[in-house]
Write an enzyme that holds these catalytic residues in place. Structure first.
Site, short mmCIF file in Angstrom:
data_model
loop_
_atom_site.label_atom_id
_atom_site.label_comp_id
_atom_site.label_asym_id
_atom_site.label_seq_id
_atom_site.Cartn_x
_atom_site.Cartn_y
_atom_site.Cartn_z
CE LYS A 76 -6.42 16.22 5.79
NZ LYS A 76 -5.19 16.23 6.12
NE ARG A 88 -12.87 14.94 19.35
CZ ARG A 88 -13.75 13.93 19.52
NH1 ARG A 88 -14.42 14.07 20.59
NH2 ARG A 88 -13.26 12.86 18.45
NE ARG A 139 2.84 15.51 5.25
CZ ARG A 139 1.60 15.19 5.02
NH1 ARG A 139 0.47 15.15 5.48
NH2 ARG A 139 1.63 15.11 3.53
N PRO A 171 -5.28 11.55 2.10
CG PRO A 171 -6.67 9.91 1.39
CD PRO A 171 -5.69 9.91 2.31
CD GLU A 172 -4.34 18.12 0.75
OE1 GLU A 172 -4.83 19.27 1.14
OE2 GLU A 172 -3.11 18.00 0.52
CG ASN A 208 2.33 19.24 3.29
OD1 ASN A 208 2.19 20.04 4.00
ND2 ASN A 208 3.40 18.51 2.85
#
Length: 313
Positions: free
Chosen positions: A52, A156, A299, A2-3, A197
């Site tokens: 995410k 981060r 990807r 999932p984005e 992606n």
């Protein structure tokens, strides 16, 4: 995987379902029993997303808050059940339907007769409130952290287009200082959080940038435009529950809605929803050239070789 828009939708859904309630937490699968025990009996105070990553806060009363950190990874999914009278029931509110790529929320009786359904599959964590329940299956990370540990983790991460306090200049500086390909940088969550992606392919196409272009060769103006577009596209994704990047897709959504899992979308739907993603070998919407693919950052990346000119050496 999932984005970012999905995780923001899930955070909003969990907050709408459970905020202010004392929750019962359990691990039907058994792999998170010690973590669930820390959360059980605490008051759920809300959830947020950063890219995410999802962070849900629980107030145990006399102690510092417990913060649940979840990263869904490739296979994780949240699913929901709620009473028909709940304000977020699908016939009243589209939020749960839009929140994620799992099954449709189950609507079970009314508030007085709400009964939590039997777990489906290996449920790592179950959260139960007065009129609703949320199940988590298959995450790559599920842990209870302190506020200090959350701060270290978030430091981060790159700026998130869906967070109003994100600094786009940090994104621009990270890209402009790198020789790595822009198509790789957009997938690096320390550069920009929440882009996956699909958004990578669509953002690069919409701004006519070849995925192999070194970051330091993309102009500040282009990156400013790309960031602004990401803000809009991810917000649309959160609202709709799916990614649609073409004007035609927004105008021609079928009555039953778009396919939730993008990799399962048929070609006809991909042609409406996206410019490049999942359209390998199909005509470009702008110029008719065939959409090309290659592997970048592990990807498949999609682009038009005519609209997105390869960088000169």
């Amino acid at each position: 995987m999932p984005e970012g828009h999905v995780i923001h939708g899930i955070a909003a859904a969990l907050t709408g379902l459970l905020r202010g309630q004392v929750v019962h937490a359990s691990s039907p699968q058994g792999r998170f029993s010690s973590g669930a025990a820390l959360l059980d009996g605490c008051t759920f105070t809300g959830a947020i997303a950063h890219g995410k990553h999802l962070f849900a806060s629980f107030d145990p009363g006399a102690q510092a808050p417990h913060i649940l950190h979840v990263h869904l990874g490739l296979y994780g999914v949240w699913s929901f059940a709620l009473a028909a009278e709940h304000p977020l029931a699908p016939h009243r509110n589209p939020l749960l339907t839009a929140a994620g790529e799992g099954k449709q929320p189950q609507v079970i009786g009314d508030a007085a007769r709400f009964a939590v359904p039997a777990p489906r599959g290996a449920v790592r964590l179950r959260l139960v409130g007065k009129q609703a329940a949320a199940d988590l299956n298959g995450p790559s990370r599920c842990e209870v952290l302190t506020a200090a540990e959350v701060d270290v983790l978030r430091a981060r991460l790159g700026p998130d287009p869906l967070l109003g306090d994100s600094d786009p200049d940090a994104f621009i500086q990270a890209v402009r200082s790198s020789r790595r390909a822009i198509g790789e940088l957009l997938m690096d969550q320390s550069v920009i959080s929440g882009v996956g992606n699909i958004y990578r392919a669509e953002l690069l196409f919409r701004h006519r940038i070849h995925p192999a272009t070194p970051g330091q060769r993309v102009s500040v103006r282009k990156l400013q435009q790309l960031w602004s577009d990401a803000v809009v596209l991810l917000a649309d994704g959160k609202r709709l529950g799916v990614i649609v990047t073409t004007d035609e897709g927004h105008l021609n959504e079928p009555p039953t809605g778009w396919t939730k899992l993008a990799e399962r979308a048929p070609n006809e739907e991909a042609d409406l929803r996206w410019y490049a993603y999942r359209r390998s070998g199909r005509p470009c919407h702008r110029c008719g050239n065939l959409i090309a693919t290659s592997i970048l950052a592990s990807r498949t990346v999609f682009w038009c070789s005519r609209c997105q000119r390869a960088p000169s050496h």
